[in-house]
Write a protein that holds these residues in place. Structure first.
Motif, PDB file in Angstrom:
ATOM      1  N   SER A 220       0.827  -1.209   0.000  1.00 56.00           N
ATOM      2  CA  SER A 220       0.000   0.000   0.000  1.00 56.00           C
ATOM      3  C   SER A 220       0.860   1.256   0.000  1.00 56.00           C
ATOM      4  O   SER A 220       0.338   2.368   0.089  1.00 56.00           O
ATOM      5  N   THR A 221       2.168   1.082  -0.099  1.00 57.69           N
ATOM      6  CA  THR A 221       3.096   2.218  -0.161  1.00 57.69           C
ATOM      7  C   THR A 221       3.448   2.477  -1.616  1.00 57.69           C
ATOM      8  O   THR A 221       4.204   1.722  -2.232  1.00 57.69           O
ATOM      9  N   GLN A 222       2.870   3.534  -2.173  1.00 58.66           N
ATOM     10  CA  GLN A 222       3.038   3.804  -3.597  1.00 58.66           C
ATOM     11  C   GLN A 222       4.506   3.986  -3.981  1.00 58.66           C
ATOM     12  O   GLN A 222       4.928   3.572  -5.071  1.00 58.66           O
ATOM     13  N   SER A 223       5.295   4.590  -3.107  1.00 56.62           N
ATOM     14  CA  SER A 223       6.704   4.846  -3.433  1.00 56.62           C
ATOM     15  C   SER A 223       7.476   3.555  -3.660  1.00 56.62           C
ATOM     16  O   SER A 223       8.419   3.515  -4.466  1.00 56.62           O
ATOM     17  N   TYR A 224       7.091   2.465  -2.975  1.00 57.62           N
ATOM     18  CA  TYR A 224       7.756   1.173  -3.188  1.00 57.62           C
ATOM     19  C   TYR A 224       7.503   0.676  -4.611  1.00 57.62           C
ATOM     20  O   TYR A 224       8.414   0.189  -5.285  1.00 57.62           O
TER      21      TYR A 224
END
Length: 386
Positions: A151-155
């Motif tokens: 749920s971490t877009q940056s990943y």
């Protein structure tokens, strides 16, 4: 060029093929459910089997301006299953699970670019809601999971730096691997976003029908951004090129035997290597290019039928800039979804675990536009108590 829909004939033909294949297959996916009970006997003991019968169908809901409508209620919707109106139980929203399958393989379509794929994927992920979860897979010579569900877009965006070009496109394996990733996701708001032209390096193209049937059975909404339209616009390089002087030392070339006959004007190898001029034919390129346009058109028709069947869209951009813009629109479509549930009036049949049922979701409110898949595969699951 905007979203492309399949013509009536191809859509109906696709649906007929689905019905035939699901009735004869034994490996379909499922929707979920609410309980009815039936007694059973196992080795002299009484068992209670609970059959799951609640169906969950994702729908896209938009207002007259084409924007997400946040006010949808049960009374705004009507659903028919095999032509029969069904009593709806609930309508609700859940975060989306979006798997990006990025095809970076194949050398035939010169429009395919890792840089453009990276830019489009970044735009798409950046425009999803913060509570959506994303996974990223790359397919070229092989299939690689670059980012598991997060749920971490940056990943997810960081994983795009691992995209690399390849000579082949193992798309069939990639689609089947993507379906496996969805097995751990709860039924509801599931999306596959495929960026590909659908073709491999050359020769006979792989049959993707098995993967298409599995995607339909898994109740996944499929969106496809196709490189086909861009590939058909790119001028293909010539399969011939001017021959340049050989890099072989001249003394070695002179030592070659003469094989040219006096009465034959065709130069031998020694003569050709000593002199400039003439053309060289790239046989590999010639065969790879042969039938490219026909292969792109054929695969685009299949992609159109698949997206129409699952409630998604096929996007055929006219330019790289339009492709990036369409990625933003896909993100908005993904986040314009509700899930509706109902218990079918015709109970699910445990003896027909791969039954395909047609559905039609209709808006009952003026100004509300809804879009849904054409059908689902009814597989009964059960639990037992002794």
């Amino acid at each position: 060029m905007h979203k492309q829909r399949c013509n009536t004939f191809s859509a109906r033909a696709f649906a007929v093929l689905l019905v035939i294949s699901f009735y004869s297959s034994s490996s379909a996916q499922t929707t979920s459910a609410s309980p009815t009970t039936s007694p059973a006997t196992d080795a002299g003991q009484d068992s209670l089997k609970v059959f799951i019968e609640e169906v969950r169908i994702p729908i896209t809901a938009k207002d007259t301006n084409g924007r997400f409508d946040p006010t949808v209620e049960l009374d705004d919707l009507m659903l028919r299953e095999n032509g029969i109106v069904q009593p709806l139980k609930s309508v609700y929203r859940v975060p989306a699970s979006v798997l990006l399958l990025l095809d970076t393989g194949g050398e035939v379509n010169l429009a395919k670019s890792v840089r453009l794929t990276r830019a489009v994927a970044t735009t798409l992920v950046s425009n999803l809601r913060p509570d959506d979860q994303v996974a990223v897979m790359q397919v070229n010579n092989r299939v690689e999971l670059l980012q598991p569900w997060t749920s971490t877009q940056s990943y997810a965006i960081k994983s795009f730096n691992q995209l690399l070009p390849g000579k082949r496109s193992a798309l069939l394996s990639g689609l089947l691997a993507a379906i496996d990733q969805f097995k751990e996701i709860a039924p509801g708001n599931k999306h596959l976003v495929l960026m590909s032209d659908g073709i491999d390096r050359g020769g006979k193209q792989p049959d993707l029908s098995e993967a298409f049937r599995s995607l339909v059975a898994a109740n996944v909404t499929v969106h496809i951004i196709s490189y086909a339209s861009l590939g058909m616009k790119v001028a293909q390089p010539s399969a011939t090129r001017p021959r340049v002087k050989s890099a072989v030392p001249k003394e070695l070339i002179i030592a070659l035997p003469r094989t040219q006959f006096k009465e034959d004007d065709t130069p031998d190898l020694r003569t050709m290597m000593l002199n400039k001029g003439g053309m060289v034919l790239d046989v590999d390129m010639l065969f790879r290019r042969k039938g490219l346009k026909a292969a792109l058109v054929a695969r685009s028709k299949e992609f159109s039928a698949l997206t129409e069947e699952t409630g998604g869209y096929l996007w055929m951009p006219a330019s790289a800039d339009e492709m990036i813009q369409q990625a933003e629109e896909i993100a908005h479509d993904v986040d314009s979804q509700y899930v509706i549930t109902y218990k079918p009036l015709q109970p699910l049949n445990p003896s027909m675990p791969n039954e395909y049922r047609l559905i039609d979701v209709i808006s009952r409110r003026v100004g509300l536009t809804v879009r849904a898949r054409r059908g689902y595969v009814a597989k009964v699951s059960s639990a037992s108590e002794h």
